[in-house]
Design a protein around this motif. Structure first.
Motif, PDB file in Angstrom:
ATOM      1  N   ASN A   1       0.832  -1.038   0.039  1.00  0.00           N
ATOM      2  CA  ASN A   1      -0.063  -0.092  -0.120  1.00  0.00           C
ATOM      3  C   ASN A   1       0.929   1.239  -0.059  1.00  0.00           C
ATOM      4  O   ASN A   1       1.876   1.432   0.772  1.00  0.00           O
ATOM      5  CB  ASN A   1      -0.890  -0.064   1.228  1.00  0.00           C
ATOM      6  N   GLN A   2       0.852   1.965  -1.005  1.00  0.00           N
ATOM      7  CA  GLN A   2       1.438   3.189  -0.956  1.00  0.00           C
ATOM      8  C   GLN A   2       1.056   4.336   0.293  1.00  0.00           C
ATOM      9  O   GLN A   2      -0.231   4.701   0.258  1.00  0.00           O
ATOM     10  CB  GLN A   2       1.256   4.128  -2.538  1.00  0.00           C
ATOM     11  N   THR A   3       2.024   4.957   0.790  1.00  0.00           N
ATOM     12  CA  THR A   3       1.618   6.003   2.000  1.00  0.00           C
ATOM     13  C   THR A   3       2.291   7.157   1.550  1.00  0.00           C
ATOM     14  O   THR A   3       1.828   8.152   2.464  1.00  0.00           O
ATOM     15  CB  THR A   3       2.094   5.278   3.156  1.00  0.00           C
ATOM     16  N   ASN A   4       3.085   7.132   0.751  1.00  0.00           N
ATOM     17  CA  ASN A   4       3.816   8.584   0.592  1.00  0.00           C
ATOM     18  C   ASN A   4       4.625   8.938   1.815  1.00  0.00           C
ATOM     19  O   ASN A   4       4.968  10.260   1.759  1.00  0.00           O
ATOM     20  CB  ASN A   4       2.948   9.580  -0.095  1.00  0.00           C
TER      21      ASN A   4
ATOM     22  N   ASP B   1       9.655  -5.804  -1.850  1.00  0.00           N
ATOM     23  CA  ASP B   1       8.828  -6.424  -2.893  1.00  0.00           C
ATOM     24  C   ASP B   1       9.647  -7.604  -3.266  1.00  0.00           C
ATOM     25  O   ASP B   1      10.552  -7.778  -3.611  1.00  0.00           O
ATOM     26  CB  ASP B   1       9.074  -5.538  -3.769  1.00  0.00           C
TER      27      ASP B   1
ATOM     28  N   LEU C   1      10.836  -0.664  -1.351  1.00  0.00           N
ATOM     29  CA  LEU C   1      10.026   0.522  -1.812  1.00  0.00           C
ATOM     30  C   LEU C   1      10.020   1.540  -0.676  1.00  0.00           C
ATOM     31  O   LEU C   1       9.471   0.959   0.337  1.00  0.00           O
ATOM     32  CB  LEU C   1       8.823  -0.297  -2.401  1.00  0.00           C
ATOM     33  N   GLN C   2      10.307   2.658  -0.979  1.00  0.00           N
ATOM     34  CA  GLN C   2      10.090   3.822  -0.012  1.00  0.00           C
ATOM     35  C   GLN C   2       8.760   4.446  -0.205  1.00  0.00           C
ATOM     36  O   GLN C   2       8.208   4.569  -1.574  1.00  0.00           O
ATOM     37  CB  GLN C   2      11.047   4.857  -0.115  1.00  0.00           C
ATOM     38  N   GLY C   3       7.967   4.627   0.821  1.00  0.00           N
ATOM     39  CA  GLY C   3       6.650   5.376   0.839  1.00  0.00           C
ATOM     40  C   GLY C   3       5.698   4.196   0.564  1.00  0.00           C
ATOM     41  O   GLY C   3       4.388   4.612   0.257  1.00  0.00           O
ATOM     42  N   PHE C   4       6.067   3.066   0.860  1.00  0.00           N
ATOM     43  CA  PHE C   4       4.892   1.816   0.487  1.00  0.00           C
ATOM     44  C   PHE C   4       4.892   1.184   2.087  1.00  0.00           C
ATOM     45  O   PHE C   4       6.030   1.203   2.906  1.00  0.00           O
ATOM     46  CB  PHE C   4       5.322   0.747  -0.476  1.00  0.00           C
ATOM     47  N   SER C   5       4.012   0.338   2.186  1.00  0.00           N
ATOM     48  CA  SER C   5       3.842  -0.260   3.608  1.00  0.00           C
ATOM     49  C   SER C   5       3.046  -1.709   3.176  1.00  0.00           C
ATOM     50  O   SER C   5       2.131  -1.612   2.404  1.00  0.00           O
ATOM     51  CB  SER C   5       2.963   0.319   4.648  1.00  0.00           C
TER      52      SER C   5
END
Length: 262
Positions: A83-86, A94, A212-216
């Motif tokens: 899930n993208q959180t930014n 991943d 991936l940065q900004g993802f959870s």
């Protein structure tokens, strides 16, 4: 008859244990990086029945089984939804689009050893929802250190970026690289607590995924599947309960009515 009591009662205990696991899965459906558990049942070994107090013949008279028991708690390491959180402090791994479940990769976390405060014991997690402590160190929500190649990661105030190989870049320079640990045998991993795992003997391999940065990463629990399993366990428990009550009623009749002289 007595054997039937033991069989039904033990099956009820096994189903109760499975219900505990299902309940824990449902409680963690919104826990980032949580991996679902399932109960693996196994049969009790056959018990060889022998004649006792028989001086003429001590041969075997057969075998019997006493239902099933919980053999192990198995953990599924399939990848949860990304899930993208930014949020620049949220990181996810991943595993090749979730296809690599045979050798998953984890963030490495350092937990202070209670017996030696200067020593950090390594654990592993998929929960990349990190924060910064008062010393500007990258830590988990529980305050445990996120480890890089040089140990705990300390950042300067301000923005930073992390590439797909885990390199932490700040002010145009690589500060450190996340210590991503990939295991060749996830069956050797055991849950430790606080959404962390410990390695009990699995060998590590080269990291083949991407960061991936900004993802959870969400949990891999399927609520519908867990609810169906819960209903199945409840029905099995009720069936064994009725069998046990029937045996109890038969024993009561045998004790109080059979052989009564009228």
């Amino acid at each position: 008859m007595i054997r039937g009591l033991y069989t039904s009662a033990w099956s009820m205990l096994a189903n109760d244990r499975k219900m505990d696991v299902i309940t824990n899965n449902l409680a963690n459906v919104n826990t980032a990086g949580y991996k679902k558990d399932t109960v693996v049942f196994e049969s009790f070994p056959d018990l060889l029945t022998k004649r006792i107090n028989d001086t003429k013949n001590s041969s075997n008279i057969g075998s019997m089984e006493l239902s099933s028991d919980v053999g192990e708690i198995f953990t599924y390491f399939t990848q949860g939804q990304l899930n993208q959180t930014n949020n620049m402090l949220d990181l996810a791994i991943d595993d090749n689009g979730g296809a690599n479940t045979s050798s998953p990769a984890f963030f490495t976390v350092g937990v202070v050893d209670p017996s030696d405060n200067s020593n950090l014991k390594e654990y592993y997690t998929k929960d990349g929802s990190f924060v910064l402590n008062s010393d500007n160190q990258l830590v988990t929500k529980d305050g445990n250190y996120v480890l890089g190649q040089s140990g705990p990661i300390t950042l300067e105030p301000g923005q930073f970026s992390i590439d797909d190989m885990g390199n932490i870049v700040q002010d145009g320079a690589v500060v450190d690289t996340l210590r991503i640990t990939q295991f060749s045998d996830p069956a050797m991993l055991r849950k430790f607590g606080d959404n962390m795992l410990e390695n009990t003997g699995s060998e590590t391999s080269d990291f083949t995924g991407s960061v991936l940065q900004g993802f959870s990463e969400g949990s891999n629990v399927n609520v519908i599947s867990e609810m169906v399993d819960m209903i199945t366990v409840m029905r099995a428990y009720e069936a064994n309960q009725k069998v046990l009550q029937s045996h109890d009623s038969l024993l009561e009749k045998a004790v109080n009515e059979v052989g009564v002289v009228r």
